[in-house]
Design a protein around this motif. Structure first.
Motif, mmCIF file in Angstrom:
data_model
loop_
_atom_site.group_PDB
_atom_site.id
_atom_site.type_symbol
_atom_site.label_atom_id
_atom_site.label_comp_id
_atom_site.label_asym_id
_atom_site.label_seq_id
_atom_site.Cartn_x
_atom_site.Cartn_y
_atom_site.Cartn_z
ATOM 1 N N ASP A 166 33.390 36.721 -12.636
ATOM 2 C CA ASP A 166 33.100 38.058 -12.010
ATOM 3 C C ASP A 166 33.637 38.010 -10.738
ATOM 4 N N GLU A 167 33.015 37.128 -10.067
ATOM 5 C CA GLU A 167 33.298 36.995 -8.616
ATOM 6 C C GLU A 167 34.684 36.620 -8.252
ATOM 7 N N GLN A 218 46.759 40.061 -14.257
ATOM 8 C CA GLN A 218 45.414 39.574 -13.960
ATOM 9 C C GLN A 218 45.166 37.967 -14.105
ATOM 10 N N LYS A 233 42.703 39.406 -7.310
ATOM 11 C CA LYS A 233 43.249 40.517 -8.276
ATOM 12 C C LYS A 233 44.249 40.484 -9.191
ATOM 13 N N SER A 268 28.578 31.199 -5.410
ATOM 14 C CA SER A 268 28.066 31.838 -6.776
ATOM 15 C C SER A 268 27.111 31.354 -7.600
ATOM 16 N N LYS A 322 36.970 39.719 -8.399
ATOM 17 C CA LYS A 322 36.868 40.461 -7.303
ATOM 18 C C LYS A 322 37.991 39.925 -6.040
ATOM 19 N N ALA A 323 37.824 38.470 -6.268
ATOM 20 C CA ALA A 323 38.498 37.903 -5.065
ATOM 21 C C ALA A 323 39.963 37.667 -5.335
ATOM 22 N N THR A 352 42.525 34.828 -15.297
ATOM 23 C CA THR A 352 41.095 34.732 -15.405
ATOM 24 C C THR A 352 40.691 33.257 -15.835
ATOM 25 N N ASP A 373 42.894 46.489 -7.978
ATOM 26 C CA ASP A 373 42.628 46.097 -9.388
ATOM 27 C C ASP A 373 43.686 46.934 -10.368
#
Length: 481
Positions: free
Chosen positions: A220-221, A82, A227, A211, A224-225, A84, A140
């Motif tokens: 967080d958004e 992932q 992964k 957002s 989700k978009a 981030t 995910d």
């Protein structure tokens, strides 16, 4: 008389040189030294090679590549991760240069986007030509349990091979297209870079605007978009990269501002002769310890045949072969039931390595010896050794061996546990232990802070096996009759 004092001195030295791991099988209060006799005995220990199977690999390192060894067969590593950003992440919309500065509703676009895989070390041939493929995940990597951290994770469950491809890229561990002078600078960070879709990069900029307008957390958004990514080596054999960081980099233009935040101002860009009031900057989404990074390892069937060899044992990393050790606890309990254990020592001698391959695998720096039934939990809990049911031994290059110098408390604990469970200790009872290659970390004060599976290619050939017993060396104290 002199002999008596010499014996007492020797006894005192042996007793007090033992640490607090001394265990009592049958002896209570120690009488005076005149009433004690020291003894030494050896017990046969059985060892055998076992398939490691999938191992727990919760790590921030990604392993990528293929390697075929003449003895151990082929090994393949790929990984999923992932990406981030920080909780406070923001695209600097107030400074970004819009596509049309005169439009009432401003739109912003990225100038470039890429996925970069950074590494500082590797195994194998530095000039071997390889090719990797990067795919975007469509599912995910969930955290509900620990299964995603085991090396048998199935990447095909998390990406679409037909529609998820981001890009392919040829590479070698050392990129000769970059000058040697540049590669030797302290700021140079080797990496493999593949282009990422500008359209998708622009969607993330718009997602940030939406957002922010709706009061949602962009981090967080974004999760989700986007992964994550799956990276695999689909061409080349002989190199495994150790990926420290995976980044999604999105570049865009912003106005230059002065120290008071006023813009636009004139700014001279490095490498350009013109003066402009804009420059390009980059937003980075990276792999960190707070997100899942899952390694997938595959060994061919060669290891299955090697696990059947009886006149020695093997340890092969990563996730290849371990050595199982059967300690004769029942026999020891029977023969030493009225004695006190002062020291129990077990040494694993290795055969000299005769690798003809110049990229051959090295011996593991450390071996963990842990109860077989506790092994998976040990790593899942990020445990440290307790010198009761888990022990650590460094590799001695001088002696070509691993030595567990005092496992007395293991024997005592094993006996006590067996008695508690069944009421007695049968003579044929054996405590099953496993030797596991591990990497360890220490803090600045030399305190052990981490033990994990060694995920680098390596191996050692140990004396022992089903047909060759090892010797467990025991020193004990006994009441004179």
């Amino acid at each position: 008389m002199k002999v008596k004092y010499l014996w007492a001195s020797l006894l005192a030295f042996v007793l007090f040189s033992c640490d607090d791991t001394t265990g009592t099988l049958g002896l209570g209060m120690m009488p005076s030294s005149d009433s004690i006799a020291l003894g030494a005995q050896t017990f046969d220990v059985s060892t055998e090679t076992m398939l490691a199977g999938p191992v727990y690999a919760k790590t921030s390192m990604g392993y990528l590549g293929k390697y075929t060894d003449p003895e151990f067969g082929s090994f393949e590593a790929d990984f999923l991760t992932q990406l981030t950003c920080t909780d406070q992440f923001e695209f600097p919309i107030n400074r970004m240069v819009p596509v049309d500065p005169t439009a009432s509703v401003k739109e912003y676009e990225a100038t470039a986007a890429s996925v970069n895989l950074y590494y500082t070390s590797y195994f194998g041939d530095s000039l071997n030509t390889c090719r990797l493929s990067v795919y975007e995940l469509n599912k995910d990597l969930v955290k509900q349990d620990q299964s995603n951290y085991y090396t048998n994770i199935d990447p095909t469950q998390y990406y679409d091979s037909a529609n998820g491809l981001i890009a392919k890229k040829a590479y070698s561990a050392v990129d000769l297209s970059i000058s040697e002078a540049t590669r030797k600078t302290s700021t140079f960070y080797p990496n493999v870079s593949v282009n990422y879709s500008l359209d998708k990069a622009n969607q993330f900029i718009k997602l940030f605007q939406t957002s922010k307008a709706e009061g949602k957390n962009f981090k967080d958004e974004f999760a989700k978009a986007f992964k994550g990514i799956y990276v695999k080596c689909d061409h080349g054999d002989g190199t495994v990269l150790y990926i420290d960081q995976a980044h999604l980099n999105i570049s865009f233009k912003v106005y230059a501002v002065d120290s008071l935040g006023h813009f636009p101002i004139k700014r001279k860009q490095a490498g350009y002769t013109t003066i402009d009031s804009t420059y390009t900057t980059t937003a980075t989404f990276g792999s960190t310890k707070e997100v899942i990074q899952a390694n997938s390892f595959k060994n061919d069937q060669t290891l299955e045949a090697l696990a059947q060899v009886k006149d020695y044992t093997l340890i092969k990393s990563p996730a290849g072969l371990f050595t199982k050790v059967s300690l004769p606890v029942g026999e020891m309990a029977g023969k030493l039931q009225n004695d006190t254990l002062n020291s129990v020592k077990l040494t694993f001698n290795a055969y000299n390595k005769t690798d003809a391959n110049k990229f051959g695998m090295s011996a593991p720096s450390y071996l963990l010896m842990v109860r077989a039934k506790d092994m998976n939990k040990f790593f899942e809990d990020n445990s440290l050794i307790n010198n009761i049911t888990s022990f650590l031994a460094p590799y001695s290059k001088t002696n070509n061996q691993y030595t567990f110098s005092n496992i007395t408390r293991l024997i005592s604990t094993s006996i006590a546990d067996k008695k508690k469970a069944t009421g007695s200790v049968p003579l044929d009872f054996k405590e099953e232990m496993v030797l596991v290659p591990v990497s360890v970390a220490y803090d600045s004060n030399n305190n052990l802070i981490s033990i994990r599976h060694d995920l680098r290619p390596g191996y050692i050939k140990l004396k022992g096996g089903k047909d060759n017993k090892l010797k467990l060396e025991v020193i004990y104290s006994r009441l004179k009759k």
